[in-house]
Design a protein around this motif. Structure first.
Motif, PDB file in Angstrom:
ATOM      1  N   VAL A   1       0.729  -1.327   0.076  1.00 54.59           N
ATOM      2  CA  VAL A   1       0.043  -0.177  -0.143  1.00 54.59           C
ATOM      3  C   VAL A   1       1.013   1.220  -0.134  1.00 54.59           C
ATOM      4  O   VAL A   1       0.716   2.238  -0.745  1.00 54.59           O
ATOM      5  CB  VAL A   1      -0.818  -0.050   1.150  1.00 54.59           C
ATOM      6  CG1 VAL A   1      -1.658   1.381   1.436  1.00 54.59           C
ATOM      7  CG2 VAL A   1      -2.044  -1.180   0.975  1.00 54.59           C
ATOM      8  N   GLY A   2       1.910   1.109   0.884  1.00 52.37           N
ATOM      9  CA  GLY A   2       2.894   2.272   0.889  1.00 52.37           C
ATOM     10  C   GLY A   2       3.390   2.649  -0.286  1.00 52.37           C
ATOM     11  O   GLY A   2       3.499   3.767  -1.052  1.00 52.37           O
ATOM     12  N   ALA A   3       4.096   1.702  -1.034  1.00 47.70           N
ATOM     13  CA  ALA A   3       4.718   1.680  -2.418  1.00 47.70           C
ATOM     14  C   ALA A   3       3.800   2.420  -3.492  1.00 47.70           C
ATOM     15  O   ALA A   3       3.932   3.308  -4.041  1.00 47.70           O
ATOM     16  CB  ALA A   3       5.094   0.666  -3.011  1.00 47.70           C
ATOM     17  N   LYS A   4       2.522   1.808  -3.416  1.00 43.54           N
ATOM     18  CA  LYS A   4       1.585   2.283  -4.531  1.00 43.54           C
ATOM     19  C   LYS A   4       1.207   3.979  -4.115  1.00 43.54           C
ATOM     20  O   LYS A   4       1.123   4.650  -5.198  1.00 43.54           O
ATOM     21  CB  LYS A   4       0.132   1.443  -4.457  1.00 43.54           C
ATOM     22  CG  LYS A   4       0.245   0.008  -5.071  1.00 43.54           C
ATOM     23  CD  LYS A   4      -1.084  -0.668  -5.078  1.00 43.54           C
ATOM     24  CE  LYS A   4      -0.872  -1.617  -4.410  1.00 43.54           C
ATOM     25  NZ  LYS A   4      -2.178  -2.501  -4.234  1.00 43.54           N
ATOM     26  N   THR A   5       0.901   4.148  -2.811  1.00 40.89           N
ATOM     27  CA  THR A   5       0.606   5.279  -2.581  1.00 40.89           C
ATOM     28  C   THR A   5       1.700   6.555  -2.625  1.00 40.89           C
ATOM     29  O   THR A   5       1.346   7.488  -3.417  1.00 40.89           O
ATOM     30  CB  THR A   5       0.023   5.523  -0.963  1.00 40.89           C
ATOM     31  OG1 THR A   5      -0.473   4.412  -0.856  1.00 40.89           O
ATOM     32  CG2 THR A   5      -0.669   6.583  -0.743  1.00 40.89           C
ATOM     33  N   PHE A   6       2.870   6.154  -2.447  1.00 43.10           N
ATOM     34  CA  PHE A   6       3.903   6.970  -2.777  1.00 43.10           C
ATOM     35  C   PHE A   6       4.077   7.279  -4.342  1.00 43.10           C
ATOM     36  O   PHE A   6       4.102   8.458  -4.791  1.00 43.10           O
ATOM     37  CB  PHE A   6       5.295   6.514  -2.287  1.00 43.10           C
ATOM     38  CG  PHE A   6       5.456   6.952  -0.862  1.00 43.10           C
ATOM     39  CD1 PHE A   6       5.857   8.285  -0.685  1.00 43.10           C
ATOM     40  CD2 PHE A   6       5.593   6.168   0.310  1.00 43.10           C
ATOM     41  CE1 PHE A   6       6.100   8.647   0.755  1.00 43.10           C
ATOM     42  CE2 PHE A   6       5.719   6.520   1.560  1.00 43.10           C
ATOM     43  CZ  PHE A   6       6.201   7.887   1.585  1.00 43.10           C
ATOM     44  N   GLY A   7       4.069   6.150  -5.110  1.00 45.72           N
ATOM     45  CA  GLY A   7       4.221   6.144  -6.430  1.00 45.72           C
ATOM     46  C   GLY A   7       2.995   6.853  -7.079  1.00 45.72           C
ATOM     47  O   GLY A   7       3.531   8.023  -7.975  1.00 45.72           O
ATOM     48  N   LEU A   8       1.778   6.927  -6.655  1.00 47.58           N
ATOM     49  CA  LEU A   8       0.837   7.645  -7.351  1.00 47.58           C
ATOM     50  C   LEU A   8       0.879   9.203  -6.873  1.00 47.58           C
ATOM     51  O   LEU A   8       0.587  10.118  -7.455  1.00 47.58           O
ATOM     52  CB  LEU A   8      -0.524   6.988  -6.949  1.00 47.58           C
ATOM     53  CG  LEU A   8      -0.947   6.028  -7.560  1.00 47.58           C
ATOM     54  CD1 LEU A   8      -2.279   5.213  -7.141  1.00 47.58           C
ATOM     55  CD2 LEU A   8      -1.234   6.303  -9.288  1.00 47.58           C
ATOM     56  N   TYR A   9       1.285   9.441  -5.722  1.00 50.21           N
ATOM     57  CA  TYR A   9       1.362  10.744  -5.270  1.00 50.21           C
ATOM     58  C   TYR A   9       2.510  11.443  -6.268  1.00 50.21           C
ATOM     59  O   TYR A   9       2.200  12.851  -6.497  1.00 50.21           O
ATOM     60  CB  TYR A   9       1.611  10.827  -3.800  1.00 50.21           C
ATOM     61  CG  TYR A   9       0.371  10.715  -2.893  1.00 50.21           C
ATOM     62  CD1 TYR A   9      -0.769  11.185  -3.159  1.00 50.21           C
ATOM     63  CD2 TYR A   9       0.492  10.164  -1.440  1.00 50.21           C
ATOM     64  CE1 TYR A   9      -2.041  10.909  -2.529  1.00 50.21           C
ATOM     65  CE2 TYR A   9      -0.535  10.134  -0.521  1.00 50.21           C
ATOM     66  CZ  TYR A   9      -1.772  10.333  -1.219  1.00 50.21           C
ATOM     67  OH  TYR A   9      -2.885  10.306  -0.361  1.00 50.21           O
ATOM     68  N   PHE A  10       3.339  10.856  -6.313  1.00 49.75           N
ATOM     69  CA  PHE A  10       4.611  11.318  -6.915  1.00 49.75           C
ATOM     70  C   PHE A  10       4.165  11.691  -8.501  1.00 49.75           C
ATOM     71  O   PHE A  10       4.347  12.789  -8.907  1.00 49.75           O
ATOM     72  CB  PHE A  10       6.116  10.643  -6.946  1.00 49.75           C
ATOM     73  CG  PHE A  10       6.617  11.045  -5.381  1.00 49.75           C
ATOM     74  CD1 PHE A  10       7.006  12.281  -5.052  1.00 49.75           C
ATOM     75  CD2 PHE A  10       6.841  10.059  -4.880  1.00 49.75           C
ATOM     76  CE1 PHE A  10       7.455  12.577  -3.992  1.00 49.75           C
ATOM     77  CE2 PHE A  10       7.504  10.187  -3.547  1.00 49.75           C
ATOM     78  CZ  PHE A  10       7.880  11.492  -3.077  1.00 49.75           C
ATOM     79  N   MET A  11       3.646  10.811  -8.991  1.00 46.78           N
ATOM     80  CA  MET A  11       3.079  10.656 -10.324  1.00 46.78           C
ATOM     81  C   MET A  11       2.192  11.768 -10.670  1.00 46.78           C
ATOM     82  O   MET A  11       2.326  12.583 -11.720  1.00 46.78           O
ATOM     83  CB  MET A  11       2.751   9.463 -10.739  1.00 46.78           C
ATOM     84  CG  MET A  11       2.527   9.249 -12.330  1.00 46.78           C
ATOM     85  SD  MET A  11       1.526   7.753 -12.855  1.00 46.78           S
ATOM     86  CE  MET A  11      -0.202   8.443 -12.309  1.00 46.78           C
ATOM     87  N   THR A  12       1.314  12.037  -9.791  1.00 47.27           N
ATOM     88  CA  THR A  12       0.345  12.953 -10.223  1.00 47.27           C
ATOM     89  C   THR A  12       0.865  14.410  -9.670  1.00 47.27           C
ATOM     90  O   THR A  12       0.523  15.373 -10.562  1.00 47.27           O
ATOM     91  CB  THR A  12      -1.133  12.862  -9.109  1.00 47.27           C
ATOM     92  OG1 THR A  12      -0.628  12.689  -7.687  1.00 47.27           O
ATOM     93  CG2 THR A  12      -1.856  11.787  -9.542  1.00 47.27           C
ATOM     94  N   THR A  13       1.663  14.531  -8.926  1.00 44.29           N
ATOM     95  CA  THR A  13       2.219  15.711  -8.554  1.00 44.29           C
ATOM     96  C   THR A  13       3.202  16.123  -9.869  1.00 44.29           C
ATOM     97  O   THR A  13       3.322  17.416 -10.241  1.00 44.29           O
ATOM     98  CB  THR A  13       3.143  15.913  -7.333  1.00 44.29           C
ATOM     99  OG1 THR A  13       2.610  15.549  -6.108  1.00 44.29           O
ATOM    100  CG2 THR A  13       3.776  17.281  -6.899  1.00 44.29           C
ATOM    101  N   ALA A  14       3.962  15.357 -10.250  1.00 47.89           N
ATOM    102  CA  ALA A  14       4.663  15.556 -11.635  1.00 47.89           C
ATOM    103  C   ALA A  14       3.709  16.029 -12.727  1.00 47.89           C
ATOM    104  O   ALA A  14       4.226  16.908 -13.581  1.00 47.89           O
ATOM    105  CB  ALA A  14       5.644  14.336 -11.866  1.00 47.89           C
ATOM    106  N   ILE A  15       2.805  15.274 -12.787  1.00 52.25           N
ATOM    107  CA  ILE A  15       1.977  15.525 -14.066  1.00 52.25           C
ATOM    108  C   ILE A  15       1.259  17.036 -13.639  1.00 52.25           C
ATOM    109  O   ILE A  15       1.336  17.956 -14.737  1.00 52.25           O
ATOM    110  CB  ILE A  15       0.732  14.754 -14.032  1.00 52.25           C
ATOM    111  CG1 ILE A  15       1.093  13.284 -14.519  1.00 52.25           C
ATOM    112  CG2 ILE A  15      -0.412  15.055 -15.132  1.00 52.25           C
ATOM    113  CD1 ILE A  15      -0.020  12.213 -14.610  1.00 52.25           C
ATOM    114  N   ALA A  16       0.972  17.275 -12.563  1.00 54.37           N
ATOM    115  CA  ALA A  16       0.584  18.656 -12.341  1.00 54.37           C
ATOM    116  C   ALA A  16       1.373  19.855 -12.618  1.00 54.37           C
ATOM    117  O   ALA A  16       1.128  20.559 -13.240  1.00 54.37           O
ATOM    118  CB  ALA A  16       0.121  18.691 -10.772  1.00 54.37           C
ATOM    119  N   ILE A  17       2.729  19.364 -12.158  1.00 51.52           N
ATOM    120  CA  ILE A  17       3.733  20.581 -12.491  1.00 51.52           C
ATOM    121  C   ILE A  17       4.064  20.690 -14.023  1.00 51.52           C
ATOM    122  O   ILE A  17       4.313  21.725 -14.536  1.00 51.52           O
ATOM    123  CB  ILE A  17       4.925  20.329 -11.437  1.00 51.52           C
ATOM    124  CG1 ILE A  17       5.888  21.356 -11.885  1.00 51.52           C
ATOM    125  CG2 ILE A  17       5.545  18.834 -11.699  1.00 51.52           C
ATOM    126  CD1 ILE A  17       5.924  22.715 -11.059  1.00 51.52           C
TER     127      ILE A  17
END
Ligand code: ASP
Length: 426
Positions: A79-95
């Motif tokens: 769960v931790g790995a998926k959450t971190f991965g998605l959080y970073f991915m969405t933030t990178a897309i946002a920026i």
């Protein structure tokens, strides 16, 4: 009238009263002294304090229960790995979205630098090393006293897991925490009753103190940030929700309460209790997942903030006539994504971390003075997006763990019988 309708009505009334007070403020001084800086200030501050009061106990207790429910270390790691991965991915897309559109629309070109604006004295942003070391607590009591979310999360994860490992001897502790969880949820429900009044006070004070005139030269910047925020909400979150079968519009409808709270308080942290409640009772996400992903997201996942930082960087570069190279843009993507971790989930924290981003690409940090006038309102908008992002990712992670009730997500209204008894905001 439903709870969410009452909140939306309070916001609307707050805006009208605030704008009216802003217009007549100088003619009727008692109005601003007594109402804006007196009653509204006190009521709003008390409301936010009460919400914040619940954050540390709620996160600690629900996370300990959640870790226990997840059981083994492998599940937690997954769960931790998926959450971190998605959080970073969405933030990178946002920026990336923010930088691309900012480059295209080029806000700030032709902006006249006037002396009066440059009053911002930058506070020092923490270094990346400091941000990373600060994740690990030296003292759990200190971490709780200071409201250090990441440190509390680390402690709660260890504690919950250890209680599990302790077998029979750990069971009374687990039971105690799950009883405490019920009590704390009831406290949250009591505080939430104050919401319509609190939201009204916060919004009317903001609109009474923010004059329309600050927008003049910054209209382009403001509209661009607001548009990218909405685009990210509709497209990025819409898309990831669609892939797991959630209708984006239903999601938004369910998210009205946490998003309007985030908008009114400008703090993802203060909104945690509402976000958790909505995910559980309206979107059908099991607490074992959300109690981990939501506090973590409120602390490290700030897509809205990253969007503001991307547009602001291009704006400031344009105003100062500095040409950004491709490598500079890459640097902004990297630093703004990492800055998300270090941005506290409280009002205006994003501006402090903007200093770090600007510093990395050699832009003048004083440039922040240019955008500060409209940042109060943008802070409200981006905090709502930050909270929506945490919740969208939570749904995806929960779905992959079999901890999401897809039918509940796509239901128009909440069927009370289908929910537990901790109450939801109807
Ligand atoms: N107010 C934002 C939040 O709490 C952080 C920021 O961008 O200033 O999510």
């Amino acid at each position: 009238m439903s709870f969410t309708q009452r909140i939306l009505l309070s916001m609307l009334a707050g805006m009208i009263v605030g704008i009216a007070l802003n217009m007549v403020g100088s003619a009727i001084p008692w109005a601003s002294d007594f109402l804006v800086n007196g009653v509204f200030y006190v009521v709003g501050a008390v409301f936010v304090a009460m919400l914040k009061l619940m954050v540390v106990p709620l996160v600690l207790v629900s996370l300990v229960c959640g870790v226990n429910a997840m059981g083994d270390l492998r599940a937690i790691g997954r769960v931790g790995a998926k959450t971190f991965g998605l959080y970073f991915m969405t933030t990178a897309i946002a920026i990336i979205l923010a930088l691309t559109l900012a480059r295209f629309f080029s806000p700030g070109s032709g902006f006249e630098l006037t002396g009066g604006l440059a009053e911002y004295i930058p506070r020092e942003a923490p270094s990346l090393a400091e941000v990373l070391i600060n994740i690990f607590p030296e003292n759990p009591i200190q971490a709780m006293a200071d409201g250090q979310m990441l440190q509390i999360i680390v402690f709660a994860l260890l504690f919950g897991f250890a209680a599990n490992l302790a077998g029979e001897r750990g069971k009374p502790i687990v039971k105690l925490f799950s009883d405490l969880n019920e009590v704390i949820l009831k406290m949250v429900m009591m505080i939430i009753l104050l919401a319509p009044v609190g939201v009204f006070a916060l919004i009317s004070r903001t609109f009474a103190t923010e004059g329309i005139e600050v927008f003049g030269p910054l209209v382009g910047y403001f509209i661009l940030v607001a548009s990218v925020l909405i685009l990210h909400l509709v497209f990025t979150y819409g898309l990831i929700l669609k892939t797991i079968g959630i209708k984006p519009l239903r999601f938004l409808k369910h998210m009205r309460a946490p998003m309007s709270f985030a908008f009114s308080t400008s703090s993802s942290a203060a909104t945690i209790p509402i976000t958790l409640n909505t995910l559980k009772n309206r979107l059908g996400v099991k607490s074992s997942v959300s109690s981990f992903t939501v506090p973590l997201g409120a602390t490290i996942n700030m897509d809205g903030t990253a969007i503001m930082q991307g547009v602001a960087t291009v704006f400031i570069a344009n105003v100062y006539g500095i040409n950004l190279m491709f490598t500079d843009y890459l640097m902004v993507v990297l630093t703004a994504t990492l800055a998300s971790i270090g941005t506290a989930a409280v009002p205006s924290a994003g501006l402090i971390m903007l200093a770090m981003v600007l510093g990395q690409v050699g832009l003048p940090v004083e440039g922040i003075a240019l955008i500060i006038g409209v940042d109060r309102l943008l802070d409200m908008l981006r905090t709502a997006i930050n909270v929506a992002g945490d919740s969208a990712v939570t749904c995806v992670v929960a779905h992959s763990e079999g901890a999401l009730d897809l039918k509940a997500c796509n239901e128009m209204e909440v069927k009370k019988s289908a929910r537990d008894n901790s109450g939801s905001f109807e």
